[in-house]
Design an enzyme around this catalytic site. Structure first.
Site, PDB file in Angstrom:
ATOM      1  N   GLU B  49      38.565 -65.518  23.996  1.00  0.00           N
ATOM      2  CA  GLU B  49      40.154 -64.988  24.275  1.00  0.00           C
ATOM      3  C   GLU B  49      41.087 -66.138  24.816  1.00  0.00           C
ATOM      4  O   GLU B  49      40.604 -66.596  25.815  1.00  0.00           O
ATOM      5  CB  GLU B  49      39.923 -63.840  25.288  1.00  0.00           C
ATOM      6  CG  GLU B  49      39.815 -62.451  24.379  1.00  0.00           C
ATOM      7  CD  GLU B  49      39.709 -61.237  25.545  1.00  0.00           C
ATOM      8  OE1 GLU B  49      39.436 -60.037  24.998  1.00  0.00           O
ATOM      9  OE2 GLU B  49      40.327 -61.620  26.554  1.00  0.00           O
ATOM     10  N   ASP B  60      47.327 -58.742  36.105  1.00  0.00           N
ATOM     11  CA  ASP B  60      46.320 -59.607  36.206  1.00  0.00           C
ATOM     12  C   ASP B  60      46.038 -59.570  37.962  1.00  0.00           C
ATOM     13  O   ASP B  60      47.236 -59.530  38.397  1.00  0.00           O
ATOM     14  CB  ASP B  60      46.326 -61.332  35.828  1.00  0.00           C
ATOM     15  CG  ASP B  60      45.958 -61.391  34.246  1.00  0.00           C
ATOM     16  OD1 ASP B  60      44.905 -60.926  33.965  1.00  0.00           O
ATOM     17  OD2 ASP B  60      46.952 -61.631  33.487  1.00  0.00           O
ATOM     18  N   TYR B 174      39.329 -52.726  23.305  1.00  0.00           N
ATOM     19  CA  TYR B 174      38.946 -53.440  24.738  1.00  0.00           C
ATOM     20  C   TYR B 174      38.992 -52.267  25.369  1.00  0.00           C
ATOM     21  O   TYR B 174      40.046 -51.771  25.833  1.00  0.00           O
ATOM     22  CB  TYR B 174      39.926 -54.501  24.738  1.00  0.00           C
ATOM     23  CG  TYR B 174      39.626 -55.362  26.069  1.00  0.00           C
ATOM     24  CD1 TYR B 174      39.420 -54.911  27.002  1.00  0.00           C
ATOM     25  CD2 TYR B 174      39.530 -56.790  25.686  1.00  0.00           C
ATOM     26  CE1 TYR B 174      38.948 -55.747  28.371  1.00  0.00           C
ATOM     27  CE2 TYR B 174      39.693 -57.660  26.810  1.00  0.00           C
ATOM     28  CZ  TYR B 174      39.206 -57.142  28.167  1.00  0.00           C
ATOM     29  OH  TYR B 174      39.125 -58.062  29.169  1.00  0.00           O
TER      30      TYR B 174
END
Ligand SMILES: Cc1ncc(COP(=O)(O)O)c(C=O)c1O
Lengths: 396, 264
Positions: B49, B60, B174
């Protein structure tokens, strides 16, 4: 006939929407459903109105600024006195609404981002009022320049979390609040302070703030027997402006002017005027005008007014700009400073540096208009918090 | 068949789990990122990725935030990243997923981006802030070119939403193992197990687990529950910590090999 906006996914034309990480999507949908139910619930509306009246001190006056009008020699100038709300700005209208919704949803912990600290104070205030835990995210740079509001939040029992990432201002505080929300989404309600963020925030904040425009309309009709010719409000994320504009949106004879912060000047790159000088992009959950580089990286904004120091703008303003319903102009730091001084010394009202941007534009516009025209300026907040910065610049 | 599907078929046939490694492109610089990807391929990593740095990475944690800032300071941008991927393709056929936020793509132009990404050899895209409600505007360009649209499922996602998401997804799913941002908490094996079961009932796509896996031991615990694991922040942190070491590539490669061993 105008369509009802936003559409069901939160779009205002091509703007708005819900560009959020999956972890938050269920929370946003839950919030939207809870809000739509509350909107139709008479007891929720009654409770909201009760606190607006008995706690915030509404309605706020629509004050005819006689001396300022005479000094400028043109249109009649009215001030919508949002500075007289409890906590000193329009921000409380929205935090009362969102806190009541949080309570209804069983969330006992609120978080918020803040720039000038006005929204932080307004959130800390309602958290104290309703007995909720409260964490306020604030850029390190803003903590420095808005110290009095930091003390107020702490006195109210909130925890102020300094944000050092990125440019350490409002956009980074918002990033950090979103991260925190992702991590505690089950027990936490994120109180966004402006008409930005993912759907349903822009719609919800607009509706809570619309009390400003509804009152102003009633007041001007009573006082003057007719609608105003111009509405002028400063635009950071756009909540005070949208609150004033929205109830007038179908009265096409009323012209609306949103005033962005031109900082050192639009050509210097150091400003916060996303509509006047930005381009379309996606940030903080919605599509709107942004200050960004050619690769889609978001710039820092600059304004002397911490509350306008945001590189985006509410999606409905982007829509109003594109459709031509409202016009957006920009006012520089030094013009806002001058307006701050003029209003203080001419009317005995010290405006917030944010609101001073709206006043500054009126100082240019009013003298060009005939005496039978009417301008309403949204005086979104009071300027005590800015005294230090101004004293430094004016050499007081 | 695309490289991603092929990879999962191959893993399935041999009863193995996928090791997916995340790297922030341009940290410390793009040439290094290219070398890392090639080294990961040699170390037995199954899918890479490649993170496109963004100024406002709201999903994040601190490690990837800092890496993104370093990459941006170093001048990384989407155009250069695609160029770098094209160079990788001269040498390696490792499946590559472009991972990032929507604005850099939108700003590039969705149609132009799809063509350039395909041309560079990108196999799939994962756009964190593009849920099914908004993804059509990009998918109309990437789908016809055969690029997989990798979708996220969170612990907070309801079954009804999972259905909507899988209808929209391809390549693999995911699963975000923690209610949080990248690299900030340890996933609970129990919760992961229950959620994967939920997902399996609604989709036949491979499921990989990521966001909080930092050690070979953890990877070894989680992998049997799914079709693969993602290591992100742990590798990014390792790169940062050892950035001045001469044998940086080797340090990162041996960590990847350790994880691969733990899940085999
Ligand atoms: C007094 C005042 N006016 C205006 C603003 C700008 O926000 P908005 O554009 O949402 O009204 C702020 C923000 O902090 C403020 O404190």
């Amino acid at each position: 006939m105008q369509k009802r906006l936003p559409d069901k996914h939160g779009h205002f034309g091509i703007f708005g929407g819900r560009y959020a990480a999956e972890t938050l999507m269920p929370a946003l949908i839950e919030m939207e459903e809870a809000y739509r139910k509350a909107q139709k619930d008479k007891t929720f509306q009654a409770e909201f109105n009760y606190y607006l009246k008995q706690y915030a001190g509404r309605e706020t006056p629509l004050y005819f600024a006689r001396r300022l009008t005479e000094k400028l020699g043109g249109a009649k100038i009215y001030l919508k006195r949002e500075d007289l709300n409890h906590t000193g700005s329009h921000k409380l209208n929205n935090t009362l609404g969102q806190a009541l919704l949080a309570k209804r949803m069983g969330k006992n912990r609120v978080i918020a981002e803040t720039g000038a600290g006005q929204h932080g104070v307004a959130t800390a205030t309602v958290a104290a009022l309703f007995g909720m835990a409260c964490h306020i995210f604030m850029g390190k740079e803003d903590i420095r320049r808005q110290a009095p509001n930091v003390f107020r939040m702490k006195i109210l029992g909130a925890e102020v979390v300094p944000v050092a990432s990125g440019t350490a201002t409002l956009k980074d505080a918002m990033n950090e609040a979103m991260r925190q929300w992702v991590s505690r989404v089950r027990d936490t309600f994120y109180v966004i302070g402006t008409t930005a963020g993912p759907h349903p925030y822009p719609m919800m904040v607009r509706n809570f703030q619309s009390v400003i425009g509804r009152e102003a309309k009633r007041q001007i009709l009573k006082g003057e027997g007719r609608l105003p010719d111009f509405l002028i409000a400063c635009v950071g994320g756009g909540s005070n402006a949208m609150g004033l504009f929205y109830p007038f949106r179908k009265d096409l004879q009323v012209r609306m002017i949103g005033v962005e912060a031109a900082g050192y000047g639009l050509d210097t790159g150091k400003h916060a005027a996303s509509i006047s000088a930005g381009s379309i992009g996606v940030l903080h959950g919605n599509r709107t005008y942004l200050l960004q580089d050619e690769y889609g990286q978001v710039h820092d904004a600059h304004s002397i007014a911490a509350g306008l120091d945001y590189p985006g703008v509410g999606p409905e303003h982007a829509y109003f700009s594109q459709s031509g319903r409202a016009r957006y102009v920009a006012v520089k730091d030094d013009e806002a400073m001058e307006a701050f001084r003029v209003l203080s010394q001419c009317e005995g009202i010290i405006p917030a540096m944010e609101s001073s941007h709206a006043v500054a534009y009126a100082l240019k516009l009013a003298p060009e208009l005939s005496k039978n025209k009417i301008i309403i300026i949204n005086l979104s907040g009071r300027g005590d918090k800015d005294a230090e910065v101004v004293a430094e610049k004016m050499g007081v | 068949m695309g490289r991603i599907e092929e990879k999962f078929n191959e893993l399935k046939a041999t009863g193995k789990k996928a090791l997916v490694v995340y790297l922030t492109a341009g940290d410390p610089d793009l040439e290094k990122t290219r070398e890392f990807v090639l080294a990961m391929d040699r170390a037995g990593v199954d899918i890479c990725e490649i993170g496109v740095p963004f100024s406002d990475p709201t999903a994040d944690g601190p490690i990837i935030q800092a890496a993104s800032q370093r990459a941006l300071k170093g001048g990384a941008n989407l155009r250069k990243i695609l160029k770098m991927i094209k160079k990788i393709r001269n040498i390696s056929q490792i499946p590559i997923v472009l991972f990032g936020y929507y604005n850099p793509i939108y700003s590039y132009g969705n149609r132009k981006f799809a063509a350039a990404a395909r041309d560079a050899g990108v196999d799939g895209i994962l756009v964190v802030d593009l849920p099914p409600e908004e993804s059509e505007e990009l998918k109309i360009y990437t789908d016809p070119l055969g690029m997989d649209f990798i979708s996220l499922i969170a612990p907070t996602t309801s079954n009804a939403r999972i259905e909507e998401i899988v209808n929209n997804a391809s390549g693999f799913l995911y699963y975000i193992s923690i209610t949080g941002v990248t690299g900030t908490a340890k996933p609970s094996v129990e919760n992961v197990k229950a959620d994967i079961k939920r997902i399996r009932r609604l989709s036949n796509l491979p499921v990989v687990v990521g966001f909080g896996i930092t050690s070979p031991e953890q990877a070894g615990q989680i992998a049997p529950l799914a079709d693969g694991v993602v290591i992100g922040s742990a590798i990014v942190k390792m790169i940062e910590k050892n950035s001045s070491e001469k044998n940086l590539l080797q340090i990162v490669s041996s960590f990847a090999m350790e994880v691969k061993k733990a899940i085999s």
